[in-house]
Design a protein around this motif. Structure first.
Motif, PDB file in Angstrom:
ATOM      1  N   UNK A  20      24.788  93.673   4.799  1.00 52.90           N
ATOM      2  CA  UNK A  20      23.777  94.313   3.960  1.00 52.90           C
ATOM      3  C   UNK A  20      24.268  94.463   2.520  1.00 52.90           C
ATOM      4  N   UNK A  21      25.545  94.748   2.352  1.00 53.16           N
ATOM      5  CA  UNK A  21      26.109  94.870   1.013  1.00 53.16           C
ATOM      6  C   UNK A  21      25.960  93.567   0.240  1.00 53.16           C
ATOM      7  N   UNK A  22      26.184  92.445   0.904  1.00 57.99           N
ATOM      8  CA  UNK A  22      26.035  91.153   0.248  1.00 57.99           C
ATOM      9  C   UNK A  22      24.583  90.858  -0.085  1.00 57.99           C
ATOM     10  N   UNK A  23      23.662  91.333   0.748  1.00 54.37           N
ATOM     11  CA  UNK A  23      22.245  91.171   0.428  1.00 54.37           C
ATOM     12  C   UNK A  23      21.876  91.982  -0.805  1.00 54.37           C
ATOM     13  N   UNK A  24      22.433  93.186  -0.901  1.00 53.93           N
ATOM     14  CA  UNK A  24      22.091  94.079  -2.010  1.00 53.93           C
ATOM     15  C   UNK A  24      22.783  93.674  -3.309  1.00 53.93           C
ATOM     16  N   UNK A  25      23.935  93.018  -3.198  1.00 52.46           N
ATOM     17  CA  UNK A  25      24.693  92.629  -4.390  1.00 52.46           C
ATOM     18  C   UNK A  25      25.155  91.176  -4.237  1.00 52.46           C
ATOM     19  N   UNK A  26      24.235  90.228  -4.434  1.00 50.91           N
ATOM     20  CA  UNK A  26      24.570  88.815  -4.224  1.00 50.91           C
ATOM     21  C   UNK A  26      25.598  88.270  -5.205  1.00 50.91           C
ATOM     22  N   UNK A  27      25.938  89.043  -6.235  1.00 53.31           N
ATOM     23  CA  UNK A  27      26.970  88.586  -7.172  1.00 53.31           C
ATOM     24  C   UNK A  27      28.357  88.617  -6.535  1.00 53.31           C
ATOM     25  N   UNK A  28      28.511  89.367  -5.448  1.00 53.52           N
ATOM     26  CA  UNK A  28      29.813  89.430  -4.779  1.00 53.52           C
ATOM     27  C   UNK A  28      30.151  88.094  -4.134  1.00 53.52           C
ATOM     28  N   UNK A  29      31.425  87.790  -4.080  1.00 56.44           N
ATOM     29  CA  UNK A  29      31.915  86.555  -3.458  1.00 56.44           C
ATOM     30  C   UNK A  29      31.925  86.753  -1.943  1.00 56.44           C
ATOM     31  N   UNK A  30      31.010  86.087  -1.237  1.00 59.06           N
ATOM     32  CA  UNK A  30      30.874  86.285   0.205  1.00 59.06           C
ATOM     33  C   UNK A  30      32.144  85.884   0.952  1.00 59.06           C
ATOM     34  N   UNK A  31      32.804  84.822   0.482  1.00 62.14           N
ATOM     35  CA  UNK A  31      34.037  84.378   1.137  1.00 62.14           C
ATOM     36  C   UNK A  31      35.129  85.431   0.999  1.00 62.14           C
TER      37      UNK A  31
END
Length: 224
Positions: A193-204
């Protein structure tokens, strides 16, 4: 003269939540097509509009149905969201069930950590690609009436992880295993959910850190 104390008003009973049960499950092919079209349109609109703006009227309009045709199956938009939520969590849980084996739990830490990262990446991709998947995930946490869907699913997969771990490490403290399994499940979904809310984060980078955190605690519990 004795004073009369005002009577206390009895507390009002808690308001009942919305009806979440589908009213009918279609059996005939035509009815099944209608049922699935309703859900497909709901997922589509959810991705476009979000939870608050979604309505059964909009679903009917997009699907080319009258409200009575929709209400034959679903009493409100929350019942639609529940059906979509259960379906999404079911396919997510299939990924986890394939991962949660005694063989996985016996992997050396580096290999175990990689397996967690792969599972996280697969779950993230599956959710992102599912129609309305991001908003369905948000709805399961944000809408109080839907939280039991999420919690029930998390309990289920926690049990799968616990069983696999105890089969691999029968001397481990079961309660610690259960707590670690549940925390890992909750942390993984919260991170998604955090990655959905802040797509600027590096998912890897996020997934790698999450996998390292979980693996480090698994090693501790293995040692007892």
């Amino acid at each position: 003269m004795a004073t009369t104390r005002p009577r206390r008003r009895s507390a009002a009973p808690p308001a009942a939540g919305p009806d979440l049960e589908a009213k009918a499950r279609p059996r005939q092919e035509r009815a099944q097509d209608t049922f699935e079209r309703i859900l497909a349109v709901t997922a589509e609109l959810l991705g476009e509009l979000g939870i608050e703006r979604l309505s059964t009227n909009l679903v009917c309009e997009r699907a080319g149905l009258t409200p009575p045709a929709l209400y034959r199956y679903f009493p409100n938009k929350y019942a639609l969201l529940r059906e979509l939520g259960e379906r999404l969590m079911a396919v997510q849980n299939e990924l986890l069930a394939a991962w949660a084996t005694p063989q996985t739990m016996k992997l050396p830490r580096p290999a175990f950590e990689r397996s967690v990262l792969v599972l996280f990446a697969q779950t993230l991709e599956l959710t992102q690609q599912a129609p309305g998947g991001v908003w369905i995930t948000r709805a399961l946490r944000a809408v109080p009436a839907l939280q039991e869907v999420r919690i029930g699913s998390h309990r289920q997969v926690t049990g799968l992880i616990e069983a696999a771990f105890m089969s691999a490490w029968p001397e481990a403290d079961r309660e610690r295993v259960r707590v670690l399994a549940r925390l890992s499940v909750e942390a993984s979904y919260a991170t998604t959910e955090m990655l959905f809310d802040d797509p600027a984060l590096d998912a890897q980078a996020v997934g790698t850190t999450l996998a390292s955190m979980i693996a480090s605690q698994v090693v501790v519990v293995r040692r007892g």
